[in-house]
Design an enzyme around this catalytic site. Structure first.
Site, mmCIF file in Angstrom:
data_model
loop_
_atom_site.group_PDB
_atom_site.id
_atom_site.type_symbol
_atom_site.label_atom_id
_atom_site.label_comp_id
_atom_site.label_asym_id
_atom_site.label_seq_id
_atom_site.Cartn_x
_atom_site.Cartn_y
_atom_site.Cartn_z
ATOM 1 N N HIS A 44 54.976 -0.705 15.619
ATOM 2 C CA HIS A 44 56.044 -0.651 16.515
ATOM 3 C C HIS A 44 55.711 0.471 17.312
ATOM 4 O O HIS A 44 55.686 0.041 18.508
ATOM 5 C CB HIS A 44 57.281 -0.004 15.731
ATOM 6 C CG HIS A 44 58.136 0.411 17.340
ATOM 7 N ND1 HIS A 44 59.127 -0.235 17.142
ATOM 8 C CD2 HIS A 44 58.354 1.149 17.682
ATOM 9 C CE1 HIS A 44 60.267 1.142 17.773
ATOM 10 N NE2 HIS A 44 59.264 2.431 18.694
ATOM 11 N N GLU A 45 54.457 1.191 16.902
ATOM 12 C CA GLU A 45 53.994 2.301 18.280
ATOM 13 C C GLU A 45 53.022 1.167 19.065
ATOM 14 O O GLU A 45 52.928 1.185 19.982
ATOM 15 C CB GLU A 45 53.071 3.448 17.550
ATOM 16 C CG GLU A 45 54.534 4.181 17.306
ATOM 17 C CD GLU A 45 55.503 4.916 18.069
ATOM 18 O OE1 GLU A 45 55.628 4.550 19.324
ATOM 19 O OE2 GLU A 45 57.152 5.270 16.925
ATOM 20 N N HIS A 89 55.162 -1.141 21.640
ATOM 21 C CA HIS A 89 55.155 -0.086 22.573
ATOM 22 C C HIS A 89 53.251 -0.028 24.138
ATOM 23 O O HIS A 89 53.416 -0.564 25.045
ATOM 24 C CB HIS A 89 55.517 1.518 22.392
ATOM 25 C CG HIS A 89 56.084 1.254 22.007
ATOM 26 N ND1 HIS A 89 57.557 1.031 22.838
ATOM 27 C CD2 HIS A 89 57.133 2.140 20.950
ATOM 28 C CE1 HIS A 89 59.011 1.799 22.082
ATOM 29 N NE2 HIS A 89 59.058 2.319 21.116
ATOM 30 N N GLU A 112 63.208 0.647 22.624
ATOM 31 C CA GLU A 112 62.700 0.337 21.294
ATOM 32 C C GLU A 112 63.279 -0.802 20.552
ATOM 33 O O GLU A 112 62.679 -1.258 19.440
ATOM 34 C CB GLU A 112 64.122 1.581 20.789
ATOM 35 C CG GLU A 112 63.918 2.953 21.264
ATOM 36 C CD GLU A 112 61.981 3.379 20.135
ATOM 37 O OE1 GLU A 112 61.989 2.584 19.744
ATOM 38 O OE2 GLU A 112 61.336 3.799 21.566
#
Length: 303
Positions: free
Chosen positions: A133-134, A137, A205
């Site tokens: 997930h990071e 980003h 998100e």
């Protein structure tokens, strides 16, 4: 998702310029925008170092003797390769609260950071889901977008404080009868800036959850991790985040509280909404356990 983000960011920039215009006319608008540019340039070059320093983050080296950190580093290297990204800096924060964030102006100058609580309290597949997930980003350059958003929102708040002081020091005649408008803008502009900032954060998100699930190939593990992190955050404070609340939107789950409703005043989407979106993604990807019901970690397990 990206179109909505940039529309919101344009609205925030327009709000900043309009505030400068109301406060001091066309000259004020130009000055306000110049200030915004200067703040954004500083944030562009220094955002990663500033955030890592605020949290006293420690770099993790590939040859670390700690087996947990070595696995963490190697998993990020694998996930970054799968995402088509250069290897980011890998950091760890000494905090019992499980959480993680990414920072940096672009994929070539990115860093990902996990807390010791994340590495100790989640299983490996869940940690991989969080770090994917990071990396999502980083891949989408969200870290730069959120840095710019935070900078402009902060500048709007600074202008609001100045407007209250400036407006209170001049009488209605000197202000040309505009003092009411200035005071109203001083009160409403920071609120509007905060709402836009939060809306952008929530938008990014959702997108990072989806891309992260695709990078890891296991959206279910990320869904489990989100529930666990939210449950732990309710009982385990992140003291550095409490001292730096403006960085809360960087984390995968709001570190200032254990979740929140998916509404105007939340920096993060509802965890349950995110989990349901990940379940749908798992179904799209042919996940074998797409119908599994996820539950929060029992409070007895949170020390």
């Amino acid at each position: 998702m990206h179109f909505k983000t940039w529309i919101l960011l344009a609205g925030l920039t327009g709000l900043f310029g309009a505030f400068g215009l109301l406060l001091a006319g066309p000259t004020g608008m130009v000055i306000a925008l110049l200030i915004a540019v200067a703040m954004n340039l500083f944030a562009y070059w220094n955002s990663d170092r500033m955030v890592l320093s605020q949290y006293n983050a420690q770099a993790v080296e590939p040859d670390t003797a700690n087996p947990l950190l070595r696995t963490y580093y190697n998993d990020i290297a694998e996930l970054a390769q799968r995402a088509g990204l250069p290897m980011p800096g890998v950091y760890v924060i000494d905090s019992d609260q499980p959480n993680a964030f990414a920072t940096g102006r672009d994929p070539q100058h990115a860093a990902v950071c996990a807390t010791t609580g994340l590495l100790q309290r989640l299983d490996r597949s869940e940690i991989r889901g969080v770090m994917a997930h990071e990396l999502a980003h980083v891949k989408s350059r969200d870290t730069l977008t959120m840095t710019i958003t935070a900078s402009i929102a902060g500048a709007v708040s600074s202008l609001a404080n100045f407007a209250m002081f400036f407006g209170g020091s001049r009488d209605d005649e000197d202000r040309g009868g505009n003092i009411i408008g200035v005071i109203a803008m001083a009160i409403l502009a920071p609120v509007a800036a905060m709402l836009v900032q939060m809306a952008i954060s929530r938008t990014r998100e959702y997108a990072a959850d989806r891309v992260g699930g695709e990078i890891s190939g296991d959206p279910q593990s990320l869904a489990r991790a989100l529930h666990k992190i939210e449950a732990y955050a309710q009982g385990l404070p992140n003291y550095d985040a409490e001292r730096n609340p403006a960085t809360a939107h960087l984390f995968i789950i709001n570190p200032l509280h254990g979740g929140g409703m998916d509404n105007l005043f939340s920096t993060h989407p509802s965890t349950e909404n995110r989990v349901q979106a990940l379940i749908r993604l798992a179904q799209e990807m042919g996940g074998r356990r797409s119908g599994k019901t996820f539950t929060a970690v029992p409070t007895t397990d949170m020390g």
